[in-house]
Design a protein around this motif. Structure first.
Motif, PDB file in Angstrom:
ATOM      1  N   GLY A  20      32.664  35.330  32.261  1.00  0.00           N
ATOM      2  CA  GLY A  20      33.860  35.921  32.840  1.00  0.00           C
ATOM      3  C   GLY A  20      34.383  35.218  34.075  1.00  0.00           C
ATOM      4  O   GLY A  20      35.425  35.590  34.619  1.00  0.00           O
ATOM      5  N   LEU A  21      33.673  34.199  34.534  1.00  0.00           N
ATOM      6  CA  LEU A  21      34.088  33.487  35.740  1.00  0.00           C
ATOM      7  C   LEU A  21      35.190  32.482  35.435  1.00  0.00           C
ATOM      8  O   LEU A  21      35.174  31.838  34.389  1.00  0.00           O
ATOM      9  CB  LEU A  21      32.901  32.745  36.358  1.00  0.00           C
ATOM     10  N   THR A  22      36.104  32.328  36.362  1.00  0.00           N
ATOM     11  CA  THR A  22      37.089  31.254  36.238  1.00  0.00           C
ATOM     12  C   THR A  22      36.354  29.930  36.451  1.00  0.00           C
ATOM     13  O   THR A  22      35.269  29.907  37.057  1.00  0.00           O
ATOM     14  CB  THR A  22      38.190  31.387  37.302  1.00  0.00           C
ATOM     15  N   PRO A  23      36.915  28.824  35.986  1.00  0.00           N
ATOM     16  CA  PRO A  23      36.257  27.536  36.224  1.00  0.00           C
ATOM     17  C   PRO A  23      36.013  27.267  37.714  1.00  0.00           C
ATOM     18  O   PRO A  23      34.971  26.735  38.083  1.00  0.00           O
ATOM     19  CB  PRO A  23      37.235  26.524  35.623  1.00  0.00           C
ATOM     20  N   ARG A  24      36.955  27.652  38.556  1.00  0.00           N
ATOM     21  CA  ARG A  24      36.785  27.441  39.999  1.00  0.00           C
ATOM     22  C   ARG A  24      35.604  28.258  40.539  1.00  0.00           C
ATOM     23  O   ARG A  24      34.772  27.737  41.275  1.00  0.00           O
ATOM     24  CB  ARG A  24      38.066  27.805  40.735  1.00  0.00           C
ATOM     25  N   LEU A  25      35.548  29.540  40.193  1.00  0.00           N
ATOM     26  CA  LEU A  25      34.436  30.375  40.658  1.00  0.00           C
ATOM     27  C   LEU A  25      33.112  29.880  40.105  1.00  0.00           C
ATOM     28  O   LEU A  25      32.110  29.844  40.818  1.00  0.00           O
ATOM     29  CB  LEU A  25      34.655  31.833  40.274  1.00  0.00           C
ATOM     30  N   LEU A  85      37.567  31.690  49.929  1.00  0.00           N
ATOM     31  CA  LEU A  85      38.109  32.114  48.643  1.00  0.00           C
ATOM     32  C   LEU A  85      39.556  32.551  48.839  1.00  0.00           C
ATOM     33  O   LEU A  85      39.874  33.218  49.819  1.00  0.00           O
ATOM     34  CB  LEU A  85      37.303  33.279  48.071  1.00  0.00           C
ATOM     35  N   THR A  86      40.380  32.185  47.905  1.00  0.00           N
ATOM     36  CA  THR A  86      41.768  32.638  47.958  1.00  0.00           C
ATOM     37  C   THR A  86      41.823  34.104  47.545  1.00  0.00           C
ATOM     38  O   THR A  86      40.877  34.615  46.932  1.00  0.00           O
ATOM     39  CB  THR A  86      42.635  31.812  46.995  1.00  0.00           C
ATOM     40  N   ASP A 135      39.641  37.612  40.973  1.00  0.00           N
ATOM     41  CA  ASP A 135      38.922  37.105  39.798  1.00  0.00           C
ATOM     42  C   ASP A 135      37.438  37.429  39.881  1.00  0.00           C
ATOM     43  O   ASP A 135      36.827  37.807  38.880  1.00  0.00           O
ATOM     44  CB  ASP A 135      39.114  35.592  39.662  1.00  0.00           C
ATOM     45  N   LEU A 136      36.867  37.294  41.076  1.00  0.00           N
ATOM     46  CA  LEU A 136      35.447  37.593  41.257  1.00  0.00           C
ATOM     47  C   LEU A 136      35.183  39.074  41.010  1.00  0.00           C
ATOM     48  O   LEU A 136      34.239  39.429  40.306  1.00  0.00           O
ATOM     49  CB  LEU A 136      34.995  37.188  42.658  1.00  0.00           C
ATOM     50  N   LYS A 137      36.014  39.931  41.554  1.00  0.00           N
ATOM     51  CA  LYS A 137      35.830  41.374  41.360  1.00  0.00           C
ATOM     52  C   LYS A 137      35.961  41.772  39.898  1.00  0.00           C
ATOM     53  O   LYS A 137      35.306  42.702  39.443  1.00  0.00           O
ATOM     54  CB  LYS A 137      36.822  42.159  42.225  1.00  0.00           C
TER      55      LYS A 137
END
Length: 144
Positions: A23-28, A75-76, A82-84
């Protein structure tokens, strides 16, 4: 896998949750992997330093872990959302507790308290296994 926790009274590693990695974005995912690699290196150095009585290295590496807390990084607002979405609140709690425990390890090392260093390091190691078992079982299938 990412961030572990060092909690007193941490529940057993069983009761796996869904892995968070998918579920993580590539950046995260990239941020968390970089942090985990840094923590892995620091934990190895801490172990060697504890068993040789090198309190200065324990303090330095534990402080580095304490300061690497992902939510304290730049973090932006979008990254935070996205993290939440990607991780449950318990994951964040484990992570925060792990980094707090690293701060306590640095304090113990500055005091030259090897016994306390060992206790905290063991709790941190247990927390790594717990977090990876619950939230990164797709990456670490050999854990309970």
């Amino acid at each position: 896998g990412v961030l572990a926790a060092a909690l007193l009274g941490l529940p057993a590693a069983s009761g796996a949750a869904e892995p968070v990695t998918p579920g993580l974005t590539p950046r995260l995912d990239s941020l968390l992997r970089r942090e985990m690699n840094a923590i892995d290196g620091a934990m190895g150095a801490i172990h060697g330093a504890i068993v040789t009585g090198d309190h200065a290295t324990v303090a330095d590496r534990a402080a580095a872990i304490h300061d690497s807390f992902i939510l304290d990084q730049a973090l932006t607002p979008a990254d935070r959302k996205d993290l939440k979405r990607a991780v449950p609140p318990a994951f964040i709690q484990l992570d925060r507790a792990f980094h707090r425990r690293a701060g306590k390890l640095a304090e113990a090392a500055r005091a030259g308290d090897t016994g306390r260093e060992l206790d905290i390091f063991q709790a941190m190691s247990h927390a790594c296994v717990t977090c990876h078992s619950r939230y990164a079982s797709d990456r670490f299938p050999g854990l309970p």
